[in-house]
Design an enzyme around this catalytic site. Sequence first.
Site, PDB file in Angstrom:
ATOM      1  N   HIS A 178       0.667  -1.410   0.319  1.00  0.00           N
ATOM      2  CA  HIS A 178      -0.478   0.071  -0.125  1.00  0.00           C
ATOM      3  C   HIS A 178       0.516   1.136   0.162  1.00  0.00           C
ATOM      4  O   HIS A 178       1.736   1.700   0.646  1.00  0.00           O
ATOM      5  CB  HIS A 178      -0.852  -0.426   1.030  1.00  0.00           C
ATOM      6  CG  HIS A 178      -1.992  -1.128   1.115  1.00  0.00           C
ATOM      7  ND1 HIS A 178      -2.639  -1.981   2.040  1.00  0.00           N
ATOM      8  CD2 HIS A 178      -2.695  -1.414   0.443  1.00  0.00           C
ATOM      9  CE1 HIS A 178      -3.270  -2.423   2.004  1.00  0.00           C
ATOM     10  NE2 HIS A 178      -3.458  -2.471   0.125  1.00  0.00           N
ATOM     11  N   GLU A 181       1.810   4.114   3.022  1.00  0.00           N
ATOM     12  CA  GLU A 181       2.634   3.651   4.733  1.00  0.00           C
ATOM     13  C   GLU A 181       3.559   3.500   4.179  1.00  0.00           C
ATOM     14  O   GLU A 181       4.440   2.305   4.215  1.00  0.00           O
ATOM     15  CB  GLU A 181       1.692   1.670   4.697  1.00  0.00           C
ATOM     16  CG  GLU A 181       0.204   1.780   4.627  1.00  0.00           C
ATOM     17  CD  GLU A 181      -0.104   0.432   4.684  1.00  0.00           C
ATOM     18  OE1 GLU A 181       0.380  -0.371   4.377  1.00  0.00           O
ATOM     19  OE2 GLU A 181      -1.645   0.719   4.116  1.00  0.00           O
ATOM     20  N   ARG A 234      -3.203   4.975  -2.379  1.00  0.00           N
ATOM     21  CA  ARG A 234      -2.591   3.516  -1.765  1.00  0.00           C
ATOM     22  C   ARG A 234      -2.356   2.336  -2.145  1.00  0.00           C
ATOM     23  O   ARG A 234      -1.828   1.227  -2.249  1.00  0.00           O
ATOM     24  CB  ARG A 234      -3.533   2.895  -1.180  1.00  0.00           C
ATOM     25  CG  ARG A 234      -4.068   1.499  -1.066  1.00  0.00           C
ATOM     26  CD  ARG A 234      -6.282   1.396  -0.354  1.00  0.00           C
ATOM     27  NE  ARG A 234      -6.407   0.239   0.266  1.00  0.00           N
ATOM     28  CZ  ARG A 234      -6.311  -0.232   1.700  1.00  0.00           C
ATOM     29  NH1 ARG A 234      -5.810   0.138   3.606  1.00  0.00           N
ATOM     30  NH2 ARG A 234      -6.683  -1.985   1.727  1.00  0.00           N
ATOM     31  N   HIS A 302       2.632  -3.808   6.775  1.00  0.00           N
ATOM     32  CA  HIS A 302       1.529  -2.920   6.503  1.00  0.00           C
ATOM     33  C   HIS A 302       1.423  -1.485   7.463  1.00  0.00           C
ATOM     34  O   HIS A 302       2.307  -1.854   8.683  1.00  0.00           O
ATOM     35  CB  HIS A 302       0.063  -3.281   6.639  1.00  0.00           C
ATOM     36  CG  HIS A 302      -0.033  -4.257   5.599  1.00  0.00           C
ATOM     37  ND1 HIS A 302      -0.649  -4.027   4.638  1.00  0.00           N
ATOM     38  CD2 HIS A 302       0.063  -5.225   5.130  1.00  0.00           C
ATOM     39  CE1 HIS A 302      -1.142  -5.069   3.734  1.00  0.00           C
ATOM     40  NE2 HIS A 302      -0.062  -5.791   3.500  1.00  0.00           N
ATOM     41  N   GLU A 377       1.069  -4.755  11.069  1.00  0.00           N
ATOM     42  CA  GLU A 377       0.260  -3.372  11.195  1.00  0.00           C
ATOM     43  C   GLU A 377       1.126  -2.494  12.013  1.00  0.00           C
ATOM     44  O   GLU A 377       1.313  -2.937  13.445  1.00  0.00           O
ATOM     45  CB  GLU A 377      -0.967  -3.341  11.681  1.00  0.00           C
ATOM     46  CG  GLU A 377      -2.114  -4.351   9.925  1.00  0.00           C
ATOM     47  CD  GLU A 377      -2.728  -3.032   9.097  1.00  0.00           C
ATOM     48  OE1 GLU A 377      -1.693  -2.334   9.083  1.00  0.00           O
ATOM     49  OE2 GLU A 377      -2.984  -3.772   7.643  1.00  0.00           O
TER      50      GLU A 377
END
Length: 422
Positions: A178, A181, A234, A302, A377
């Site tokens: 993405h 990020e 994104r 992520h 994440e």
Amino acid sequence: MKTTVVWITLFCTFGQILGEVARYDNYRLYSVSTNSIKDISILNDLEANSDSVIFLSKPSKESGESQVVVAPHKLADFVDLLQRHGLRFRILEKNLQRQIDLERKIMKRSNHKSDEFDFDKYHTLEELHNWLHSLEKKYPDVVKVVSAGKSFEGRDLLGVELCHGENKPGVFVESGIHAREWITPATTVFLVNELLTSTDPDVRYLAENFTWYVLPSVNPDGYVHTHEKNRLWRKTRKPHGTCVGVDANRNWDFHWNEVGASNQPCSDTYAGPEAFSEPETVAVSNYVKELKDKVHLYLSFHSFSQLIIFPNGYTSQHVVNHKDLQDVGDVAAKALSKRYGTKYTVGPIYETIYPAAGTSIDWSYGAMNVSLSFCYELRPKTLFQGGFQLPANQIRPTALETLDSLVAMVKRSEELNYFETV
């Protein structure tokens, strides 16, 4: 005379509208509360049919709110939609562009001429690639530069293989899928450097007893776009109809587009017209296929939410080694928290954050039989702590605590006999 009056009236009215737009000619950030499936459906329809709203977060298991960026010309329509449907909302930021401009100024100020790669700043794709090439020259017996393939716009999906000898169990790392990020490629290259330079015995063990296959930016077109055009982009950059890009982490050929993805090309979670429609996901998957039976641990980085999650994403049904994955994740999260007190939540994708089919770790687990497949994440926990624009001074602490967790993850996985080679 009447015609003149009409034109004067129209001009004055139009001038007032322009004045309002000029006064509020900035992207605004809203927080919208969702209390029902109907509320979520309204926002999903909005995202799927408009290229003027950007969802920074959607309702998850931990939050019943969405954070939405709205373009200036859509502010009135957006507010009207929410009010008509009785959705509660509040303005978080009236001038989001100001934050983005500040981030760019800081990056420019730190772009001093130096032969040293600065791990405490965010880098362009060119800088990342140049650094990767430098490693092969500096560590010719350990590092091999590889390209998994080409992006839609012709950029290399560049990475490195780190190996101290043959027949070592493999760890595969992909990040930057993405584009917005930025903390993920920054953390990944920091980890690569530690594997090459650290004198810590635990880190040396990781470096010397495993083969590392690392791709820091698997969506290079999107990453460049965030630096040059749209910081909050994104998706990939291949056009689909009148819209551009696919959510590359919904495009993998394993239970593709079953849940948690969109079939609308304008949506940020657009799964694509078919599985593996994007050259980027095809390239990474082919590279992993070439490594079949060599990869024992698959890691996808992520941001943001501070989670360690694992399959399944497409169903609430637990995988056969669910207890082991939960155990390994819990051990990793505990180790991660020791350095700075950062708290991570651990669990399967479907239950921990939200349903999502067609992800890379579901594919690696389900299609490639990589029994240890995890997604991190990374920092921060919430949008209010920086979101996708995490300050550069948090790169090092994020990377260090992540490395701590990987040491613990590998150690616990070894205890459970997941790294036995044939």
